[in-house]
Design a protein around this motif. Structure first.
Motif, PDB file in Angstrom:
ATOM      1  N   SER A  38      -5.736  28.649  19.571  1.00 18.15           N
ATOM      2  CA  SER A  38      -5.412  28.123  18.253  1.00 18.15           C
ATOM      3  C   SER A  38      -4.076  27.381  18.287  1.00 18.15           C
ATOM      4  O   SER A  38      -3.087  27.890  18.829  1.00 18.15           O
ATOM      5  N   LEU A  39      -4.055  26.192  17.716  1.00 19.26           N
ATOM      6  CA  LEU A  39      -2.816  25.417  17.628  1.00 19.26           C
ATOM      7  C   LEU A  39      -1.744  26.191  16.873  1.00 19.26           C
ATOM      8  O   LEU A  39      -0.593  26.282  17.315  1.00 19.26           O
ATOM      9  N   CYS A  40      -2.111  26.776  15.734  1.00 14.86           N
ATOM     10  CA  CYS A  40      -1.130  27.475  14.895  1.00 14.86           C
ATOM     11  C   CYS A  40      -0.557  28.700  15.604  1.00 14.86           C
ATOM     12  O   CYS A  40       0.655  28.957  15.530  1.00 14.86           O
ATOM     13  N   GLU A  41      -1.402  29.451  16.294  1.00 17.45           N
ATOM     14  CA  GLU A  41      -0.911  30.621  17.034  1.00 17.45           C
ATOM     15  C   GLU A  41       0.022  30.188  18.165  1.00 17.45           C
ATOM     16  O   GLU A  41       1.026  30.848  18.439  1.00 17.45           O
ATOM     17  N   GLY A  42      -0.329  29.084  18.826  1.00 20.26           N
ATOM     18  CA  GLY A  42       0.540  28.580  19.884  1.00 20.26           C
ATOM     19  C   GLY A  42       1.899  28.164  19.352  1.00 20.26           C
ATOM     20  O   GLY A  42       2.939  28.447  19.953  1.00 20.26           O
ATOM     21  N   MET A  43       1.920  27.471  18.195  1.00 20.92           N
ATOM     22  CA  MET A  43       3.187  27.073  17.593  1.00 20.92           C
ATOM     23  C   MET A  43       4.024  28.288  17.222  1.00 20.92           C
ATOM     24  O   MET A  43       5.247  28.327  17.459  1.00 20.92           O
ATOM     25  N   LYS A  44       3.382  29.298  16.634  1.00 18.22           N
ATOM     26  CA  LYS A  44       4.097  30.526  16.264  1.00 18.22           C
ATOM     27  C   LYS A  44       4.722  31.189  17.482  1.00 18.22           C
ATOM     28  O   LYS A  44       5.879  31.638  17.440  1.00 18.22           O
ATOM     29  N   ALA A  45       3.960  31.264  18.567  1.00 20.02           N
ATOM     30  CA  ALA A  45       4.456  31.937  19.775  1.00 20.02           C
ATOM     31  C   ALA A  45       5.681  31.218  20.343  1.00 20.02           C
ATOM     32  O   ALA A  45       6.660  31.854  20.739  1.00 20.02           O
ATOM     33  N   ILE A  46       5.643  29.891  20.390  1.00 15.33           N
ATOM     34  CA  ILE A  46       6.780  29.127  20.913  1.00 15.33           C
ATOM     35  C   ILE A  46       7.990  29.280  20.002  1.00 15.33           C
ATOM     36  O   ILE A  46       9.120  29.481  20.471  1.00 15.33           O
ATOM     37  N   LEU A  47       7.771  29.238  18.696  1.00 16.46           N
ATOM     38  CA  LEU A  47       8.870  29.389  17.749  1.00 16.46           C
ATOM     39  C   LEU A  47       9.474  30.785  17.807  1.00 16.46           C
ATOM     40  O   LEU A  47      10.688  30.960  17.639  1.00 16.46           O
ATOM     41  N   ASP A  48       8.646  31.802  18.070  1.00 15.70           N
ATOM     42  CA  ASP A  48       9.172  33.161  18.234  1.00 15.70           C
ATOM     43  C   ASP A  48      10.058  33.260  19.478  1.00 15.70           C
ATOM     44  O   ASP A  48      11.099  33.936  19.467  1.00 15.70           O
ATOM     45  N   LEU A  49       9.654  32.601  20.557  1.00 15.36           N
ATOM     46  CA  LEU A  49      10.498  32.566  21.757  1.00 15.36           C
ATOM     47  C   LEU A  49      11.826  31.881  21.476  1.00 15.36           C
ATOM     48  O   LEU A  49      12.889  32.330  21.928  1.00 15.36           O
ATOM     49  N   ILE A  50      11.763  30.784  20.726  1.00 19.49           N
ATOM     50  CA  ILE A  50      12.985  30.059  20.368  1.00 19.49           C
ATOM     51  C   ILE A  50      13.898  30.950  19.527  1.00 19.49           C
ATOM     52  O   ILE A  50      15.124  30.960  19.712  1.00 19.49           O
ATOM     53  N   ALA A  51      13.307  31.730  18.615  1.00 17.65           N
ATOM     54  CA  ALA A  51      14.094  32.644  17.782  1.00 17.65           C
ATOM     55  C   ALA A  51      14.806  33.688  18.641  1.00 17.65           C
ATOM     56  O   ALA A  51      16.005  33.951  18.473  1.00 17.65           O
ATOM     57  N   ASP A  52      14.074  34.294  19.575  1.00 19.23           N
ATOM     58  CA  ASP A  52      14.682  35.302  20.453  1.00 19.23           C
ATOM     59  C   ASP A  52      15.805  34.695  21.290  1.00 19.23           C
ATOM     60  O   ASP A  52      16.863  35.308  21.478  1.00 19.23           O
ATOM     61  N   ALA A  53      15.568  33.480  21.808  1.00 17.98           N
ATOM     62  CA  ALA A  53      16.578  32.828  22.645  1.00 17.98           C
ATOM     63  C   ALA A  53      17.830  32.494  21.841  1.00 17.98           C
ATOM     64  O   ALA A  53      18.952  32.582  22.349  1.00 17.98           O
ATOM     65  N   ARG A  54      17.644  32.116  20.594  1.00 20.09           N
ATOM     66  CA  ARG A  54      18.808  31.796  19.753  1.00 20.09           C
ATOM     67  C   ARG A  54      19.616  33.047  19.441  1.00 20.09           C
ATOM     68  O   ARG A  54      20.854  33.030  19.482  1.00 20.09           O
ATOM     69  N   LEU A  55      18.930  34.159  19.109  1.00 26.22           N
ATOM     70  CA  LEU A  55      19.624  35.389  18.743  1.00 26.22           C
ATOM     71  C   LEU A  55      20.306  36.048  19.940  1.00 26.22           C
ATOM     72  O   LEU A  55      21.400  36.604  19.820  1.00 26.22           O
ATOM     73  N   GLN A  56      19.672  35.988  21.098  1.00 27.72           N
ATOM     74  CA  GLN A  56      20.199  36.690  22.263  1.00 27.72           C
ATOM     75  C   GLN A  56      21.147  35.852  23.114  1.00 27.72           C
ATOM     76  O   GLN A  56      22.055  36.385  23.745  1.00 27.72           O
ATOM     77  N   PHE A  57      20.927  34.524  23.150  1.00 30.70           N
ATOM     78  CA  PHE A  57      21.731  33.682  24.019  1.00 30.70           C
ATOM     79  C   PHE A  57      22.462  32.550  23.287  1.00 30.70           C
ATOM     80  O   PHE A  57      23.210  31.805  23.911  1.00 30.70           O
ATOM     81  N   GLY A  58      22.208  32.383  22.004  1.00 30.83           N
ATOM     82  CA  GLY A  58      22.819  31.283  21.288  1.00 30.83           C
ATOM     83  C   GLY A  58      22.252  29.926  21.676  1.00 30.83           C
ATOM     84  O   GLY A  58      22.912  28.899  21.502  1.00 30.83           O
ATOM     85  N   ILE A  59      21.038  29.910  22.229  1.00 31.77           N
ATOM     86  CA  ILE A  59      20.385  28.646  22.594  1.00 31.77           C
ATOM     87  C   ILE A  59      19.940  27.940  21.319  1.00 31.77           C
ATOM     88  O   ILE A  59      19.273  28.535  20.470  1.00 31.77           O
ATOM     89  N   SER A  60      20.306  26.686  21.173  1.00 31.37           N
ATOM     90  CA  SER A  60      19.988  25.925  19.968  1.00 31.37           C
ATOM     91  C   SER A  60      18.910  24.883  20.256  1.00 31.37           C
ATOM     92  O   SER A  60      19.015  24.140  21.231  1.00 31.37           O
ATOM     93  N   CYS A  61      17.905  24.854  19.412  1.00 29.34           N
ATOM     94  CA  CYS A  61      16.849  23.861  19.524  1.00 29.34           C
ATOM     95  C   CYS A  61      16.889  22.960  18.293  1.00 29.34           C
ATOM     96  O   CYS A  61      16.739  23.436  17.162  1.00 29.34           O
ATOM     97  N   TYR A  62      17.093  21.667  18.528  1.00 29.55           N
ATOM     98  CA  TYR A  62      17.244  20.692  17.458  1.00 29.55           C
ATOM     99  C   TYR A  62      15.973  19.856  17.318  1.00 29.55           C
ATOM    100  O   TYR A  62      15.218  19.681  18.286  1.00 29.55           O
TER     101      TYR A  62
END
Length: 247
Positions: free
Chosen positions: A26-50
């Motif tokens: 599913s496209l929507c599930e794939g988008m959610k999964a990638i965005l969840d990874l981005i969220a974890d990376a931002r909270l744990q490492f301060g990685i910013s995605c623009y």
């Protein structure tokens, strides 16, 4: 703390190959999964995605809406992706890059024109050799439109895209992604060959969309939480081994 910046093209969230690698259909599930990874990376490492605003943001929003994604996907885009308008007036691009791009575009336009000419000749030739029943002019015309012209137009569209559009920057969002990455000294994430090619010309780091989630997972695996989970797993194995030895 590790500081990384990425600028995402729409294809960073919508690429089919990326979904297949991650195991989502599913496209929507794939988008959610990638965005969840981005969220974890931002909270744990301060990685910013623009994402460039409004061009790429609008493109992502419309893509999610057209494909029936729920409000959760939009909320994750709004929360975890930093919206920023690229500074088009202050980011310098050398005249050599501009010169190469104009030359490259002229070559691709000429190739596209050649494809169009070939398709016209093919259609005309096919029509000339078709039998024309004198008493069925309407039926004959419909047959030509359906069997000859329709099929040739379909082939023309595929060939035209390959000859003209593949490998070029053919939209404002594509250019905004590169300008913003140049401005922020960030890496570009996309599955677009045109963006990849011109990122190289501009000296911008490029990350293929299908490897981006694996990269984020690798960062997270070495986070304090990831190392703790890894250690707990090793301790469990060690304890089990010692117990077995004692028995």
């Amino acid at each position: 703390m590790l500081k990384q910046r990425f600028v995402l093209d729409t294809t960073a969230l919508t690429d089919l190959q990326t979904r297949e690698v991650m195991g989502y259909t599913s496209l929507c599930e794939g988008m959610k999964a990638i965005l969840d990874l981005i969220a974890d990376a931002r909270l744990q490492f301060g990685i910013s995605c623009y994402i460039p605003y409004p061009s790429v943001y609008k493109e992502m929003y419309e893509f999610a809406s057209r494909n029936g994604c729920d409000r959760e996907v939009i909320a994750k885009i709004d929360t975890w992706l930093v919206k920023k308008a690229p500074d088009r007036y202050r980011v310098d691009v050398t005249s050599q890059i501009f010169h190469e791009y104009v030359s490259y575009m002229r070559e691709r336009i000429n190739r596209g024109m050649g494809v169009a000419e070939d398709s016209i000749w093919e259609a005309a030739t096919e029509c000339l050799f078709m039998e024309n029943p004198q008493n069925k002019n309407k039926e004959y015309r419909e047959e030509v439109e359906r069997e000859v012209i329709g099929g040739i137009i379909g082939k023309f569209r595929n060939k035209y895209r390959a000859a003209l559009r593949y490998g070029i920057l053919d939209s404002a969002p594509d250019i905004d992604v590169l300008i913003l990455a140049k401005e922020l000294d960030a890496a570009v994430v996309a599955s677009d060959y045109g963006i990849e090619k011109w990122a190289e010309q501009l000296g911008v780091r490029f990350v293929p969309a299908n490897t981006f989630p694996m990269m984020i997972k690798e960062y997270l695996r070495h986070s304090p939480e990831g190392e703790k989970e890894k250690g707990d797993g090793d301790n469990k194995k060690k304890g089990h081994s010692e117990e077995a030895g004692f028995i």
